[in-house]
Write a protein that holds these residues in place. Structure first.
Motif, PDB file in Angstrom:
ATOM      1  N   ASP A 102       7.070   1.952   5.885  1.00 56.51           N
ATOM      2  CA  ASP A 102       6.209   1.004   5.614  1.00 56.51           C
ATOM      3  C   ASP A 102       5.438   1.165   4.279  1.00 56.51           C
ATOM      4  O   ASP A 102       4.600   0.503   4.085  1.00 56.51           O
ATOM      5  CB  ASP A 102       5.124   0.738   6.769  1.00 56.51           C
ATOM      6  N   ASP A 103       5.738   2.432   3.557  1.00 54.46           N
ATOM      7  CA  ASP A 103       4.824   2.730   2.446  1.00 54.46           C
ATOM      8  C   ASP A 103       5.797   1.902   1.472  1.00 54.46           C
ATOM      9  O   ASP A 103       6.914   1.505   1.329  1.00 54.46           O
ATOM     10  CB  ASP A 103       5.231   4.075   2.040  1.00 54.46           C
ATOM     11  N   ILE A 104       4.916   1.639   0.323  1.00 53.23           N
ATOM     12  CA  ILE A 104       5.511   0.778  -0.892  1.00 53.23           C
ATOM     13  C   ILE A 104       5.253   1.840  -2.234  1.00 53.23           C
ATOM     14  O   ILE A 104       4.665   2.372  -2.415  1.00 53.23           O
ATOM     15  CB  ILE A 104       4.270  -0.382  -1.144  1.00 53.23           C
ATOM     16  N   LEU A 105       6.588   1.669  -2.618  1.00 56.77           N
ATOM     17  CA  LEU A 105       6.617   2.553  -3.894  1.00 56.77           C
ATOM     18  C   LEU A 105       6.828   1.821  -5.194  1.00 56.77           C
ATOM     19  O   LEU A 105       7.623   0.539  -4.961  1.00 56.77           O
ATOM     20  CB  LEU A 105       7.941   3.639  -3.909  1.00 56.77           C
ATOM     21  N   TYR A 106       6.035   2.030  -6.225  1.00 54.39           N
ATOM     22  CA  TYR A 106       6.348   1.286  -7.513  1.00 54.39           C
ATOM     23  C   TYR A 106       6.114   2.083  -8.491  1.00 54.39           C
ATOM     24  O   TYR A 106       5.690   3.171  -8.475  1.00 54.39           O
ATOM     25  CB  TYR A 106       5.362   0.036  -7.433  1.00 54.39           C
ATOM     26  N   SER A 107       6.416   1.612  -9.887  1.00 55.90           N
ATOM     27  CA  SER A 107       6.220   2.147 -11.271  1.00 55.90           C
ATOM     28  C   SER A 107       5.354   1.417 -11.653  1.00 55.90           C
ATOM     29  O   SER A 107       5.422   0.250 -12.066  1.00 55.90           O
ATOM     30  CB  SER A 107       7.411   2.771 -12.043  1.00 55.90           C
ATOM     31  N   LEU A 108       4.335   2.126 -12.775  1.00 54.38           N
ATOM     32  CA  LEU A 108       3.360   1.391 -13.283  1.00 54.38           C
ATOM     33  C   LEU A 108       3.219   1.874 -14.793  1.00 54.38           C
ATOM     34  O   LEU A 108       3.558   2.749 -15.160  1.00 54.38           O
ATOM     35  CB  LEU A 108       1.703   1.838 -13.070  1.00 54.38           C
ATOM     36  N   SER A 109       3.112   0.905 -15.598  1.00 57.48           N
ATOM     37  CA  SER A 109       3.179   1.313 -17.347  1.00 57.48           C
ATOM     38  C   SER A 109       1.487   1.298 -17.566  1.00 57.48           C
ATOM     39  O   SER A 109       0.999   0.327 -17.271  1.00 57.48           O
ATOM     40  CB  SER A 109       3.870   0.098 -17.893  1.00 57.48           C
ATOM     41  N   CYS A 110       0.929   2.213 -18.216  1.00 59.15           N
ATOM     42  CA  CYS A 110      -0.099   2.198 -18.588  1.00 59.15           C
ATOM     43  C   CYS A 110      -0.276   3.058 -19.795  1.00 59.15           C
ATOM     44  O   CYS A 110       0.267   4.405 -19.891  1.00 59.15           O
ATOM     45  CB  CYS A 110      -0.939   2.754 -17.444  1.00 59.15           C
ATOM     46  N   LEU A 111      -0.783   2.490 -20.864  1.00 61.40           N
ATOM     47  CA  LEU A 111      -1.058   3.249 -22.190  1.00 61.40           C
ATOM     48  C   LEU A 111       0.298   4.172 -22.749  1.00 61.40           C
ATOM     49  O   LEU A 111      -0.070   5.215 -23.067  1.00 61.40           O
ATOM     50  CB  LEU A 111      -2.304   4.070 -22.058  1.00 61.40           C
ATOM     51  N   GLY A 112       1.334   3.525 -22.552  1.00 63.55           N
ATOM     52  CA  GLY A 112       2.639   4.131 -23.105  1.00 63.55           C
ATOM     53  C   GLY A 112       3.236   5.099 -22.120  1.00 63.55           C
ATOM     54  O   GLY A 112       4.441   5.519 -22.511  1.00 63.55           O
ATOM     55  N   ASN A 113       2.608   5.087 -20.868  1.00 63.82           N
ATOM     56  CA  ASN A 113       3.307   6.172 -20.168  1.00 63.82           C
ATOM     57  C   ASN A 113       3.633   5.330 -18.610  1.00 63.82           C
ATOM     58  O   ASN A 113       3.203   4.275 -18.486  1.00 63.82           O
ATOM     59  CB  ASN A 113       2.341   7.222 -19.673  1.00 63.82           C
ATOM     60  N   GLU A 114       4.541   5.866 -17.945  1.00 61.24           N
ATOM     61  CA  GLU A 114       4.815   5.245 -16.491  1.00 61.24           C
ATOM     62  C   GLU A 114       4.638   6.259 -15.646  1.00 61.24           C
ATOM     63  O   GLU A 114       4.780   7.613 -15.814  1.00 61.24           O
ATOM     64  CB  GLU A 114       6.403   4.897 -16.449  1.00 61.24           C
ATOM     65  N   TYR A 115       3.837   5.705 -14.611  1.00 62.78           N
ATOM     66  CA  TYR A 115       3.413   6.535 -13.415  1.00 62.78           C
ATOM     67  C   TYR A 115       4.187   6.075 -12.062  1.00 62.78           C
ATOM     68  O   TYR A 115       4.313   4.661 -11.933  1.00 62.78           O
ATOM     69  CB  TYR A 115       2.042   6.585 -13.230  1.00 62.78           C
ATOM     70  N   ASP A 116       4.679   6.955 -11.341  1.00 57.75           N
ATOM     71  CA  ASP A 116       5.512   6.528 -10.066  1.00 57.75           C
ATOM     72  C   ASP A 116       4.234   6.486  -8.878  1.00 57.75           C
ATOM     73  O   ASP A 116       3.272   7.341  -9.054  1.00 57.75           O
ATOM     74  CB  ASP A 116       6.379   7.792  -9.623  1.00 57.75           C
ATOM     75  N   VAL A 117       4.094   5.685  -8.193  1.00 56.11           N
ATOM     76  CA  VAL A 117       2.827   5.473  -7.286  1.00 56.11           C
ATOM     77  C   VAL A 117       3.465   5.298  -5.849  1.00 56.11           C
ATOM     78  O   VAL A 117       4.651   4.585  -5.549  1.00 56.11           O
ATOM     79  CB  VAL A 117       2.075   4.219  -7.702  1.00 56.11           C
ATOM     80  N   VAL A 118       2.828   5.541  -4.907  1.00 59.51           N
ATOM     81  CA  VAL A 118       2.851   5.371  -3.331  1.00 59.51           C
ATOM     82  C   VAL A 118       1.811   4.895  -2.879  1.00 59.51           C
ATOM     83  O   VAL A 118       0.482   5.222  -3.028  1.00 59.51           O
ATOM     84  CB  VAL A 118       3.544   6.794  -2.634  1.00 59.51           C
ATOM     85  N   LEU A 119       1.947   3.815  -2.214  1.00 61.79           N
ATOM     86  CA  LEU A 119       0.950   3.084  -1.566  1.00 61.79           C
ATOM     87  C   LEU A 119       1.299   3.250   0.092  1.00 61.79           C
ATOM     88  O   LEU A 119       2.362   2.426   0.497  1.00 61.79           O
ATOM     89  CB  LEU A 119       0.994   1.438  -1.850  1.00 61.79           C
ATOM     90  N   HIS A 120       0.528   3.946   0.880  1.00 63.34           N
ATOM     91  CA  HIS A 120       0.724   4.307   2.144  1.00 63.34           C
ATOM     92  C   HIS A 120       0.334   3.204   2.911  1.00 63.34           C
ATOM     93  O   HIS A 120      -0.374   2.261   2.791  1.00 63.34           O
ATOM     94  CB  HIS A 120       0.006   5.336   2.642  1.00 63.34           C
ATOM     95  N   ALA A 121       1.145   3.086   4.025  1.00 65.58           N
ATOM     96  CA  ALA A 121       1.137   1.907   4.931  1.00 65.58           C
ATOM     97  C   ALA A 121      -0.374   1.662   5.267  1.00 65.58           C
ATOM     98  O   ALA A 121      -0.663   0.311   5.410  1.00 65.58           O
ATOM     99  CB  ALA A 121       1.963   2.196   6.243  1.00 65.58           C
ATOM    100  N   GLU A 122      -1.201   2.589   5.622  1.00 60.46           N
ATOM    101  CA  GLU A 122      -2.475   2.215   5.988  1.00 60.46           C
ATOM    102  C   GLU A 122      -3.437   1.294   4.827  1.00 60.46           C
ATOM    103  O   GLU A 122      -4.313   0.690   5.290  1.00 60.46           O
ATOM    104  CB  GLU A 122      -3.453   3.587   6.390  1.00 60.46           C
TER     105      GLU A 122
END
Length: 173
Positions: free
Chosen positions: A127-147
């Motif tokens: 149930d975790d959501i994974l995504y990548s964000l672009s910010c100021l020329g960099n990309e970050y991998d992100v985890v949004l835990h189910a809670e």
């Protein structure tokens, strides 16, 4: 991966390699400070005051604010931060609090560039959501835990504003 210039250990790694670094993200001719929590990283793996490639994952510390696109962000968001911005909130006390303790947290606004369907494949819960964000020329991998993910519908092009825990490690050669 990102180019980082570690400056100092706020907490040197313990026997498990858990530590806390003060570093700078180097992006072209821009630099900004970033706090980094390390896990399974030995002190000799980090080169202080030298540029080094790091891998990162950001972990949502709370439920994020999600906006359909940049126009919606600027129309609905109450802060004056740009849609792509980073504040190393864990490094500086807002009111010079005597008992302030530094932490590996940032406030980051960025654009979703990719969402991932199978979080289990990447070692996370179903149930975790994974995504990548672009910010100021960099990309970050992100985890949004189910809670923190209840009623979240995330799409490419959304602007996400959130407080994140920053975890990073030197890139393997």
């Amino acid at each position: 991966e990102m180019i980082i210039r570690p400056e100092e250990w706020i907490e040197k790694p313990d026997e498990n390699g858990d530590g806390f670094l003060f570093a700078w993200v180097v992006s072209g001719d821009q630099e900004y400070p970033i706090p980094i929590e390390t896990h399974h990283v030995a002190i000799e793996d980090v080169m202080l005051n030298k540029e080094q490639e790091f891998d990162f994952i950001l972990e949502c510390a709370e439920k994020p604010d999600i906006f359909l696109d940049e126009d919606t962000y600027y129309n609905e968001h109450t802060s004056s931060l740009a849609s792509e911005s980073v504040i190393p909130a864990g490094l500086f006390s807002a009111r010079a609090e005597k008992d302030f303790v530094q932490s590996p947290r940032i406030i980051l606004n960025g654009k979703v560039v990719k969402t991932y369907d199978d979080s289990v494949k990447y070692g996370f819960d179903e149930d975790d959501i994974l995504y990548s964000l672009s910010c100021l020329g960099n990309e970050y991998d992100v985890v949004l835990h189910a809670e923190h993910a209840e009623n979240i519908n995330l799409m490419e092009g959304n602007i996400v504003s959130c407080i994140y825990w920053v975890q990073g490690w030197p890139r393997e050669e």
